[in-house]
Design a protein around this motif. Structure first.
Motif, short mmCIF file in Angstrom:
data_model
loop_
_atom_site.label_atom_id
_atom_site.label_comp_id
_atom_site.label_asym_id
_atom_site.label_seq_id
_atom_site.Cartn_x
_atom_site.Cartn_y
_atom_site.Cartn_z
N THR A 55 0.83 -1.21 0.00
CA THR A 55 0.00 0.00 0.00
C THR A 55 0.86 1.25 0.00
OG1 THR A 55 -1.75 -1.18 1.19
CG2 THR A 55 -1.84 1.23 1.20
N GLU A 56 1.92 1.25 0.81
CA GLU A 56 2.81 2.41 0.87
C GLU A 56 3.53 2.60 -0.47
OE1 GLU A 56 5.36 1.68 4.14
OE2 GLU A 56 3.83 2.10 5.68
N GLU A 58 2.39 1.69 -3.41
CA GLU A 58 1.39 2.19 -4.35
C GLU A 58 1.16 3.67 -4.16
OE1 GLU A 58 -3.31 1.45 -5.55
OE2 GLU A 58 -2.44 0.46 -3.80
N GLN A 59 1.06 4.11 -2.92
CA GLN A 59 0.85 5.53 -2.64
C GLN A 59 2.04 6.36 -3.10
OE1 GLN A 59 0.09 5.55 1.55
NE2 GLN A 59 -2.08 4.96 1.33
N ARG A 62 1.95 6.57 -6.84
CA ARG A 62 0.88 7.47 -7.26
C ARG A 62 1.31 8.92 -7.09
NH1 ARG A 62 -2.81 5.73 -4.17
NH2 ARG A 62 -3.79 4.30 -5.64
N ARG A 63 1.98 9.22 -5.95
CA ARG A 63 2.44 10.59 -5.74
C ARG A 63 3.49 10.97 -6.78
NH1 ARG A 63 2.12 9.01 -0.19
NH2 ARG A 63 4.34 8.46 -0.22
#
Length: 248
Positions: A55-56, A58-59, A62-63
């Motif tokens: 999840t981290e 992916e975030q 994305r950023r």
């Protein structure tokens, strides 16, 4: 009564053994169940950790993608703004050129009127000027000359506007076809670049030669020019005598 109790002793021993066996089995099952639960709990914790890491990531990605997109948008906006500024500059320059051209045409018309040129001739000049605003007309003249060793060379001059008195030198036109091909490939003394500057592809080119130039060299040059400039209409003419209009 005492005898009955004595008879029950062996049965009681068997019962105790059975209970011990069941107790051992239950303890083993409980131990296995406990170990399985602990292993499952460890597995859950590992999966939760992996999910949190994914999840981290992916975030973070994305950023980064959003930042790159924002930077790309800024670059695109800057490039578009630069193109708009350049287009606006060109429009202003074109407007200035058009205004200058109108002033020059008006002055030329006034000068011709003062010189006593008939109104009909002025009208024709005006019509020709309007045609030349939309249609490019090139003139090429080949003037024959004899060199010290007796050979003949064809000297070349051209202009890109019939209303302009300025003629430009384009060197010597070779007599041999393969040499002319090479001459044209190398730019023909600036002539090739000039012929590419048409007004929307609408162009006519007139090639003249005098009798002293090479035999039918104007017609042969026209044939080679047609292969390179399909958007031009080419014409070849021959005059008895031509005067060299440009400085070589």
């Amino acid at each position: 009564m005492a005898r009955h109790r004595l008879d029950l002793l062996p049965l009681l021993d068997v019962f105790m053994v059975v209970l011990f066996v069941f107790a051992t089995i239950d303890e083993r099952r409980l131990d296995e169940s406990t170990r399985g639960e602990a292993q499952a709990r460890v597995k859950v914790e590992e999966l939760q950790g992996a999910l949190q890491a994914a999840t981290e990531r992916e975030q973070t990605q994305r950023r980064q993608a959003q930042a790159q997109q924002a930077a790309s948008t800024v670059r695109n906006d800057e490039a578009l703004a630069e193109v708009k500024r350049e287009a606006e500059h060109l429009r202003k320059e074109l407007q200035k050129v058009r205004e200058t051209l109108v002033e020059q045409q008006s002055k030329a018309r006034a000068d011709l009127a003062k010189a006593g040129v008939p109104e009909e001739a002025l009208r024709r000049v005006d019509v020709l000027s309007r045609v030349l605003d939309k249609y490019s007309v090139f003139e090429i003249e080949l003037v024959g000359d004899t060199t010290g060793d007796g050979s003949i060379v064809s000297r070349c001059c051209y202009r890109a506007d019939p209303l302009d008195d300025r003629w430009i030198a384009c060197g010597e036109v070779p007599g041999r076809e393969d040499d002319r091909d090479r001459w044209l490939e190398e730019g023909a003394g600036g002539l090739a670049a000039a012929l590419r500057r048409t007004k929307g592809g609408n162009a006519m080119t007139l090639v003249r030669q005098d009798h002293a130039a090479g035999h039918r060299i104007a017609s042969r040059l026209v044939e080679q020019l047609r292969d390179r400039f399909a958007d031009h209409d080419f014409y070849a003419e021959e005059e008895p005598v031509l005067t060299l209009r440009c400085a070589l």
